[in-house]
Motif scaffolding. Structure first.
Motif, PDB file in Angstrom:
ATOM      1  N   LYS A 123       0.826  -1.218   0.000  1.00  0.00           N
ATOM      2  CA  LYS A 123       0.000   0.000   0.000  1.00  0.00           C
ATOM      3  C   LYS A 123       0.855   1.261   0.000  1.00  0.00           C
ATOM      4  O   LYS A 123       0.613   2.207   0.747  1.00  0.00           O
ATOM      5  N   GLN A 125       2.974   4.326  -2.355  1.00  0.00           N
ATOM      6  CA  GLN A 125       2.954   5.068  -3.606  1.00  0.00           C
ATOM      7  C   GLN A 125       4.255   5.834  -3.710  1.00  0.00           C
ATOM      8  O   GLN A 125       4.879   6.156  -2.707  1.00  0.00           O
ATOM      9  N   SER A 181     -10.622   2.806  11.006  1.00  0.00           N
ATOM     10  CA  SER A 181     -11.199   3.472   9.843  1.00  0.00           C
ATOM     11  C   SER A 181     -10.503   4.792   9.548  1.00  0.00           C
ATOM     12  O   SER A 181     -10.734   5.404   8.516  1.00  0.00           O
ATOM     13  N   PHE A 397      -8.719  16.149  -0.801  1.00  0.00           N
ATOM     14  CA  PHE A 397      -9.122  16.809   0.446  1.00  0.00           C
ATOM     15  C   PHE A 397      -7.988  17.658   0.991  1.00  0.00           C
ATOM     16  O   PHE A 397      -6.866  17.504   0.596  1.00  0.00           O
TER      17      PHE A 397
ATOM     18  N   GLN B  68     -18.436  14.770  -1.208  1.00  0.00           N
ATOM     19  CA  GLN B  68     -17.154  15.174  -0.664  1.00  0.00           C
ATOM     20  C   GLN B  68     -16.393  13.897  -0.312  1.00  0.00           C
ATOM     21  O   GLN B  68     -16.849  13.123   0.525  1.00  0.00           O
ATOM     22  N   ARG B  70     -13.875  11.425   1.330  1.00  0.00           N
ATOM     23  CA  ARG B  70     -13.263  11.383   2.662  1.00  0.00           C
ATOM     24  C   ARG B  70     -12.098  10.392   2.660  1.00  0.00           C
ATOM     25  O   ARG B  70     -12.152   9.370   1.985  1.00  0.00           O
ATOM     26  N   PRO B  71     -11.054  10.688   3.441  1.00  0.00           N
ATOM     27  CA  PRO B  71      -9.925   9.758   3.499  1.00  0.00           C
ATOM     28  C   PRO B  71     -10.362   8.357   3.937  1.00  0.00           C
ATOM     29  O   PRO B  71      -9.796   7.363   3.499  1.00  0.00           O
ATOM     30  N   SER B  72     -11.411   8.284   4.772  1.00  0.00           N
ATOM     31  CA  SER B  72     -11.852   6.966   5.226  1.00  0.00           C
ATOM     32  C   SER B  72     -12.422   6.141   4.059  1.00  0.00           C
ATOM     33  O   SER B  72     -12.409   4.911   4.109  1.00  0.00           O
ATOM     34  N   MET B  74     -11.021   6.032   1.154  1.00  0.00           N
ATOM     35  CA  MET B  74      -9.829   5.403   0.579  1.00  0.00           C
ATOM     36  C   MET B  74      -9.450   4.157   1.355  1.00  0.00           C
ATOM     37  O   MET B  74      -9.034   3.156   0.786  1.00  0.00           O
ATOM     38  N   ILE B  75      -9.590   4.252   2.686  1.00  0.00           N
ATOM     39  CA  ILE B  75      -9.272   3.098   3.517  1.00  0.00           C
ATOM     40  C   ILE B  75     -10.191   1.934   3.164  1.00  0.00           C
ATOM     41  O   ILE B  75      -9.751   0.789   3.013  1.00  0.00           O
ATOM     42  N   SER B  78      -9.229   0.584  -0.136  1.00  0.00           N
ATOM     43  CA  SER B  78      -7.922  -0.079  -0.072  1.00  0.00           C
ATOM     44  C   SER B  78      -8.055  -1.522   0.409  1.00  0.00           C
ATOM     45  O   SER B  78      -7.214  -2.358   0.117  1.00  0.00           O
ATOM     46  N   ARG B  79      -9.129  -1.816   1.145  1.00  0.00           N
ATOM     47  CA  ARG B  79      -9.311  -3.182   1.663  1.00  0.00           C
ATOM     48  C   ARG B  79     -10.306  -3.992   0.842  1.00  0.00           C
ATOM     49  O   ARG B  79     -10.626  -5.121   1.207  1.00  0.00           O
ATOM     50  N   ILE B  94     -15.034   9.022  -7.571  1.00  0.00           N
ATOM     51  CA  ILE B  94     -14.373   7.795  -7.112  1.00  0.00           C
ATOM     52  C   ILE B  94     -12.926   7.717  -7.644  1.00  0.00           C
ATOM     53  O   ILE B  94     -12.085   7.048  -7.045  1.00  0.00           O
ATOM     54  N   GLY B 100      -6.028   6.953  -4.441  1.00  0.00           N
ATOM     55  CA  GLY B 100      -5.506   7.047  -3.076  1.00  0.00           C
ATOM     56  C   GLY B 100      -5.531   5.726  -2.336  1.00  0.00           C
ATOM     57  O   GLY B 100      -4.869   5.569  -1.323  1.00  0.00           O
ATOM     58  N   ALA B 101      -6.327   4.770  -2.847  1.00  0.00           N
ATOM     59  CA  ALA B 101      -6.515   3.516  -2.114  1.00  0.00           C
ATOM     60  C   ALA B 101      -5.359   2.536  -2.283  1.00  0.00           C
ATOM     61  O   ALA B 101      -5.209   1.606  -1.501  1.00  0.00           O
TER      62      ALA B 101
END
Ligand SMILES: [Zn+2]
Lengths: 397, 306
Positions: A123, A125, A181, A397, B68, B70-72, B74-75, B78-79, B94, B100-101
């Protein structure tokens, strides 16, 4: 300088091999699974992937009363051209060219031009090229898109003439694998910068080598409420330049005699439940200190002007923005700077009213009041009109 | 004393670790499916049942056009083992989330990525040159296709195929579930069409083009929109035109979405004989809409109140 380049090329090659190997493993897995769907499913993005997304931002600034101080009242401050595209399934390229007006003349500058390897093992980059460094939300935003018509004193005084730190180098980041999270990322960057700390750096013609590390954390506090809490530390060292640092500067000697450090800390609290309302509170602290590496020049003469051999400059800002109506924003910013050279404190109070006639154009009115120790209070006004063409992909963001 | 306490603590700690591992082991067996919207999430649950763990990034009450990131998110991506999007630019936000993921398995083109619009017969695909003087149009055609229940089967089939690619050993299981789902949906569609028989040939005003597929499925048609063009809010002049059109053409229904400003359609309804209905554009738009079937049940019940 020249010795670092082959190393860069080598690292880029290795990164590319990494991403290519993951591409091949994907394909072979697909063959094994006997998939009936083609590898390249037709997607709505497919047609666009062949041509880069092209965008253009125009940034026009009116400064009433500025003519008295010898600055143009009307200026097309910047026209920014963005070219963004996926290079292959695992990397993308982003190029931003800026045509800027300076003293009546236009010049082209590469704001950013980098290749990103998006899905490396573990994970991670990597980014290679020229890019704006990440000192916080406002800093990583391109100047026409920033929330205010000017820049915080901390950026103006600490990050050189362009109000942002750009580097030619490599950036590597890793998503910290925590079973939560929230988002945690560590980042390490190395390379050379031409823009540098402080005003004295104008005299340094050679690049400075740097290393920089940053920890980025985003905490979801609610469905639409997010907190970023991040910080970083970096060291810059002049790279054998022969230009003399300006006599006004802290230290008179060969440029390579200087080592500087920066520590940053920032937070952003953002609430945006829909397109109609939002709230943003951002704070950023920058702390720099310069230290001569050697106290003697070539001839063995001491050339340090100041008794102290360490100069500290610190600055920061806090800004608040609210969106009471869909097309309107109200904002305020407070700047603080303690100049290490003059030991003078500077404070600035900023108010803005922003109106979006549409999603793609923006009109902003700004008022600044600045207080400097031992100087007269000054006021400035800005009217800024910014417009965008094409799909300018913002920082998420 | 202390040593026994320590031993006890150590035992508790080991037990805790064991629990954590077994929980994560359980989760590891279920495929992690992330979707942009709740509609697709609901269909994915029908196909994957207990073999999948489905998360939607957008709540049904949110306007999917303006999200909007959110970084969450991406989390979550990512999984993910499979990422399903609506496509056609509706959930274009998306793209930075995928970038970012850092998950090569769900990047566009990978088998863990699905654009659910694949195979849908699209409405309102613009012809000629598209630019922003037309507002924020959907340049690749109307993306609100899940609101035609027969498109639900196409979405389900796409999901079934993608799940089978990601987890080939469960191919038969997913296929059975798909067949069960599409049979249930076919029966429901017959029932819904009977209920909405009076709706055939009806001319309505809608806020946005959200309802084009829904109206077409039940034989109705949108005569005009409250917004001037996609994303461009109504002007007073447009409102007047709408009101006189409603009166002239004897239109008696205005449909809007819960996330748009209700005052405009209310004003139009108050100035004409037309009634206003706030329909659910997505699963989860209202608390009682728990799945894809509830979505149509709710909207049909609302229309039956006419
Ligand atoms: Zn739409």
């Amino acid at each position: 300088m020249s010795s670092t380049r082959p190393q860069f090329v080598f690292v880029i090659l290795v990164l590319h091999l990494f991403s290519l190997s993951s591409l091949f493993s994907q394909e072979s897995q697909l063959e094994k699974s006997g998939g009936t769907t083609p590898f390249w499913r037709s997607t709505s993005f497919g047609s666009q992937a062949l041509n880069p997304d092209i965008s253009l931002i125009g940034d026009f600034l009116i400064r009433p009363g500025a003519r008295d101080s010898g600055v143009n009242a009307f200026s097309l401050r910047e026209a920014e051209l963005g070219l963004q595209a996926a290079v292959d399934p695992y990397s993308r390229a982003d190029i931003f060219l800026a045509v800027e007006e300076e003293e009546g003349k236009f010049h082209v500058d590469i704001e950013e031009a980098f290749l990103t390897f998006l899905a490396l093992p573990f994970k991670s980059q990597a980014k290679a090229g020229r890019f704006i460094m990440d000192f916080g939300r406002s800093h990583r935003t391109h100047s026409p898109e920033r929330d205010f018509s000017d820049n915080p004193l901390a950026f103006e005084k600490l990050l050189g003439v362009e109000n942002s730190m750009k580097s030619n180098g490599l950036s590597f980041n890793l998503l910290v694998p925590l079973p939560v999270s929230s988002y945690h990322e560590v980042r390490a960057e190395a390379g050379e910068t031409k823009t540098s700390f402080g005003e004295e750096s104008e005299a340094i013609k050679s690049n400075e080598r740097f290393i920089y590390a940053r920890e980025k954390n985003f905490f979801p506090l609610g469905e639409n409420l997010n907190l970023e809490l991040s910080g970083g530390f970096g060291r810059w060292q002049t790279d054998g330049g022969i230009e003399k640092v300006k006599s006004t500067s802290t230290f008179e000697g060969r440029a390579h005699d200087l080592i500087r450090s920066i520590a940053t800390g920032d937070f952003t609290l953002k609430w945006k439940p829909n397109a109609y309302r939002s709230f943003l509170l951002e704070g950023n602290l920058l702390y720099t200190f310069s230290r001569p590496l050697a106290e003697e020049n070539e001839n063995g003469e001491k050339k340090i002007k100041h008794a102290v051999n360490e100069v500290q400059t610190q600055g920061g800002f806090i800004q608040l923005q609210v969106q009471p109506l869909r097309r309107w924003y109200l904002g305020s910013r407070i700047d603080y700077l303690l100049n290490g050279d003059s030991q003078k404190e500077e404070r600035q109070y900023v108010g803005i009213l922003t109106f979006f006639p549409s999603e793609f154009s923006r009109l902003r009115f700004q008022w600044n009041r600045k207080d400097t120790d031992g100087e007269e209070r000054s006021h400035r006004f800005f009217i800024q009109l910014t417009w965008a063409l094409g799909p300018h992909r913002p920082h998420p963001f | 004393m202390i040593s026994t306490r320590l031993k006890k603590m150590r035992f508790q700690f080991l037990l805790f670790l064991f629990c954590v591992f077994s929980v994560s082991e359980m989760n590891a067996k279920a495929l992690r499916v992330v979707t942009t919207t709740e509609d697709i999430a609901s269909i994915a649950r029908f196909i994957g049942k207990d073999r999948v763990e489905v998360t939607a990034l957008v709540r049904g009450a949110q306007d999917p056009h303006y999200i909007q990131v959110r970084p969450s998110d991406m989390i979550k991506v990512s999984r993910a083992d499979l990422l399903v999007i609506v496509g056609l630019g509706l959930d274009g936000w998306i793209l930075p989330v995928i970038d970012g993921a850092r998950n090569p398995g769900v990047r566009i083109g990978a088998r863990g990525f699905l654009d659910a619009s694949s195979g849908i017969e699209l409405l309102e695909v613009p012809t000629g040159k598209v630019d922003r003087s037309l507002g924020d149009v959907h340049p690749q055609g109307n993306p609100h296709y899940w609101l035609d229940p027969s498109n639900g089967k196409i979405i389900a089939k796409n999901i079934m195929e993608s799940l089978s690619l990601v987890q080939p050993s469960e191919r038969e299981f997913f296929k059975e579930n798909f067949e069960e789902f599409s049979k249930k949906l076919d029966q429901a569609i017959i029932h819904w069409k009977e209920e909405l028989a009076f709706f055939k040939g009806k001319q309505v005003i809608t806020y946005h083009t959200t309802w084009s597929y829904f109206l077409k499925a039940f034989g109705a048609n949108a005569r005009n929109y409250v917004e001037i063009r996609a994303g461009v809010p109504a002007s007073p002049k447009h409102l007047q035109e709408l009101i006189s059109q409603i009166k002239k053409e004897k239109i008696d229904l205005i449909i809007t979405e819960p996330y748009f400003d209700i005052r405009l359609p209310e004003k139009i309804a108050a100035s004409s004989q037309a009634r206003l209905r706030v329909l659910a554009p997505s699963v989860g738009a209202f608390a009682q809409i728990k799945d894809y079937f509830d979505l149509f049940e709710y909207n049909i019940q609302e229309l039956l109140r006419l």
